[in-house]
Design a protein around this motif. Structure first.
Motif, PDB file in Angstrom:
ATOM      1  N   TYR A  44      -9.264   5.727 -19.152  1.00 59.44           N
ATOM      2  CA  TYR A  44      -8.758   6.277 -20.411  1.00 59.44           C
ATOM      3  C   TYR A  44      -9.885   6.745 -21.310  1.00 59.44           C
ATOM      4  O   TYR A  44      -9.746   7.736 -22.039  1.00 59.44           O
ATOM      5  CB  TYR A  44      -7.887   5.240 -21.124  1.00 59.44           C
ATOM      6  N   ARG A  45     -10.998   6.048 -21.271  1.00 60.27           N
ATOM      7  CA  ARG A  45     -12.123   6.455 -22.109  1.00 60.27           C
ATOM      8  C   ARG A  45     -12.681   7.805 -21.667  1.00 60.27           C
ATOM      9  O   ARG A  45     -13.003   8.658 -22.497  1.00 60.27           O
ATOM     10  CB  ARG A  45     -13.218   5.386 -22.046  1.00 60.27           C
ATOM     11  N   GLY A  47     -11.008  10.010 -19.576  1.00 58.28           N
ATOM     12  CA  GLY A  47      -9.971  11.022 -19.386  1.00 58.28           C
ATOM     13  C   GLY A  47     -10.027  11.684 -18.021  1.00 58.28           C
ATOM     14  O   GLY A  47      -9.774  12.888 -17.892  1.00 58.28           O
ATOM     15  N   ASN A 104      -0.473  13.932 -29.948  1.00 55.10           N
ATOM     16  CA  ASN A 104      -1.428  14.123 -28.860  1.00 55.10           C
ATOM     17  C   ASN A 104      -0.830  15.113 -27.859  1.00 55.10           C
ATOM     18  O   ASN A 104       0.265  14.872 -27.339  1.00 55.10           O
ATOM     19  CB  ASN A 104      -1.716  12.778 -28.175  1.00 55.10           C
ATOM     20  N   HIS A 107      -1.361  17.319 -21.294  1.00 59.52           N
ATOM     21  CA  HIS A 107      -1.944  18.180 -20.271  1.00 59.52           C
ATOM     22  C   HIS A 107      -0.865  18.567 -19.269  1.00 59.52           C
ATOM     23  O   HIS A 107       0.122  17.843 -19.082  1.00 59.52           O
ATOM     24  CB  HIS A 107      -3.079  17.432 -19.572  1.00 59.52           C
ATOM     25  N   LYS A 262      -8.683   7.830 -30.846  1.00 60.65           N
ATOM     26  CA  LYS A 262      -8.814   9.089 -30.106  1.00 60.65           C
ATOM     27  C   LYS A 262     -10.207   9.290 -29.532  1.00 60.65           C
ATOM     28  O   LYS A 262     -10.474  10.339 -28.930  1.00 60.65           O
ATOM     29  CB  LYS A 262      -8.420  10.262 -31.001  1.00 60.65           C
ATOM     30  N   GLN A 263     -11.083   8.321 -29.692  1.00 60.03           N
ATOM     31  CA  GLN A 263     -12.350   8.401 -28.976  1.00 60.03           C
ATOM     32  C   GLN A 263     -12.137   8.236 -27.474  1.00 60.03           C
ATOM     33  O   GLN A 263     -13.020   8.581 -26.678  1.00 60.03           O
ATOM     34  CB  GLN A 263     -13.318   7.351 -29.511  1.00 60.03           C
ATOM     35  N   TRP A 264     -10.993   7.685 -27.091  1.00 58.50           N
ATOM     36  CA  TRP A 264     -10.618   7.655 -25.674  1.00 58.50           C
ATOM     37  C   TRP A 264      -9.943   8.979 -25.335  1.00 58.50           C
ATOM     38  O   TRP A 264      -8.854   9.282 -25.826  1.00 58.50           O
ATOM     39  CB  TRP A 264      -9.669   6.487 -25.401  1.00 58.50           C
ATOM     40  N   ARG A 265     -10.593   9.757 -24.478  1.00 59.97           N
ATOM     41  CA  ARG A 265     -10.099  11.100 -24.175  1.00 59.97           C
ATOM     42  C   ARG A 265      -8.738  11.072 -23.483  1.00 59.97           C
ATOM     43  O   ARG A 265      -7.935  11.995 -23.631  1.00 59.97           O
ATOM     44  CB  ARG A 265     -11.118  11.825 -23.287  1.00 59.97           C
ATOM     45  N   ALA A 268      -6.346  10.885 -26.502  1.00 65.97           N
ATOM     46  CA  ALA A 268      -6.347  12.077 -27.346  1.00 65.97           C
ATOM     47  C   ALA A 268      -5.600  13.220 -26.664  1.00 65.97           C
ATOM     48  O   ALA A 268      -4.966  14.049 -27.333  1.00 65.97           O
ATOM     49  CB  ALA A 268      -7.777  12.502 -27.659  1.00 65.97           C
ATOM     50  N   THR A 269      -5.659  13.287 -25.353  1.00 63.14           N
ATOM     51  CA  THR A 269      -4.838  14.196 -24.558  1.00 63.14           C
ATOM     52  C   THR A 269      -4.063  13.354 -23.557  1.00 63.14           C
ATOM     53  O   THR A 269      -4.643  12.493 -22.895  1.00 63.14           O
ATOM     54  CB  THR A 269      -5.705  15.221 -23.799  1.00 63.14           C
ATOM     55  N   TYR A 271      -2.558  12.634 -20.191  1.00 62.96           N
ATOM     56  CA  TYR A 271      -2.566  13.020 -18.784  1.00 62.96           C
ATOM     57  C   TYR A 271      -1.519  12.249 -17.982  1.00 62.96           C
ATOM     58  O   TYR A 271      -1.229  12.623 -16.846  1.00 62.96           O
ATOM     59  CB  TYR A 271      -3.952  12.766 -18.171  1.00 62.96           C
TER      60      TYR A 271
END
Length: 298
Positions: A44-45, A47, A104, A107, A262-265, A268-269, A271
């Motif tokens: 998760y961090r 992404g 968020n 994708h 949201k520092q975890w990509r 923030a998006t 998937y």
């Protein structure tokens, strides 16, 4: 610490006793929780796809299945609940709570499951996959909202998700209903904050009445249209709601908490195809915040 490490030994020592020892129905004992949990956090961090996890975390199938299971059986929620109980017993929770949501974008890899439209996510049972997979189309495309109650030091107390086009206001009673911090020892769980800070999206009369019934002080801005309608009705419109301007300035704690989230990509998006696993990742992020103190502010 290396780039793949997440917890120090002291931090992991807080989490390890809270993890389940055996699989479903008393199955075989789990092997090496720390390696798998840090693999989930790394995914998760960064992404990245699950298949691209570094080999140091073991087989990616094991990491994915463990996360899928813990998201669906309530393990992540139970770990967070116990950490909150410890924090409350130590007087570390600031019960001046803020509420808000953040959108968020999803994708394309997370949107290829058939889904119901026009429905809403199931908040009565957080561990059933909703028909809409908590995906909704808004102006920016398909997305998911993370709804939170956060304490006065930016740390999450309740984490829910919903479709991106859904409003914030209907979520407030549901978030308050999910707020249950157990007591260590005897006593009922704490379910009532001292005050609730919120923006104009939560300014409905019904919400203010709910907070009054529960003895929660409302620090909620009144939108201009509600103020105009109240004045237009004269005496029938009633008095303006009490509003503490200085205290309202502290509502930014939840916005700052979302910045940390949201520092975890991978949050923030979105998937994840499943709402269950995406919410599980968000709850795991809350666990990391409480263990590492990332959301802590003066």
């Amino acid at each position: 610490m290396t780039r793949t490490a997440v917890f120090t030994d002291e931090q992991w020592a807080r989490i390890e006793p809270l993890m389940p020892e055996a699989g479903p129905a008393g199955g075989r004992p789990y092997r090496d929780h720390r390696q798998v949990v840090e693999g989930i956090v790394f995914r998760y961090r960064a992404g990245i796809p699950w298949r691209d996890l570094p080999a140091c975390f073991g087989p990616w199938q094991t990491v994915w299945k463990r996360h899928r299971r813990f998201s669906a059986d309530g393990t992540w929620d139970q770990v967070l609940r116990l950490l909150l109980a410890e924090a409350d017993a130590a007087g570390e929770i600031d019960w001046a709570v803020s509420v808000d949501s953040t959108v968020n974008r999803a994708h394309q890899h997370g949107t290829n499951l058939a889904r119901g439209t026009g429905g809403s996510s199931n908040y009565k049972n957080l561990f059933d996959e909703p028909d809409d997979h908590a995906l909704g189309r808004s102006r920016g495309g398909l997305g998911t909202k993370i709804h939170q109650l956060a304490d006065g030091r930016c740390r999450p107390l309740v984490v829910l998700i919903g479709p991106g086009q859904a409003g914030d206001s209907p979520m407030l009673p549901i978030l308050l209903e999910q707020l249950r911090v157990p007591r260590i020892g005897r006593g009922r769980p704490r379910t009532r904050p001292d005050r609730l800070r919120a923006d104009t999206a939560y300014s409905a009369r019904g919400h203010r009445a709910l907070l009054r019934r529960r003895g929660i002080r409302a620090v909620i801005a009144e939108p201009d249209d509600q103020a105009r309608n109240r004045r237009r009705r004269g005496q029938r419109g009633g008095r303006p709601p009490a509003f503490d301007t200085e205290d309202y300035k502290k509502r930014n704690t939840i916005e700052r908490g979302f910045n940390v989230f949201k520092q975890w990509r991978g949050l923030a998006t979105r998937y994840d195809k499943l709402a269950l696993t995406y919410r599980g990742g968000a709850v795991l992020r809350a666990i990391v915040v409480w263990v590492t103190g990332l959301g802590d502010v003066p």
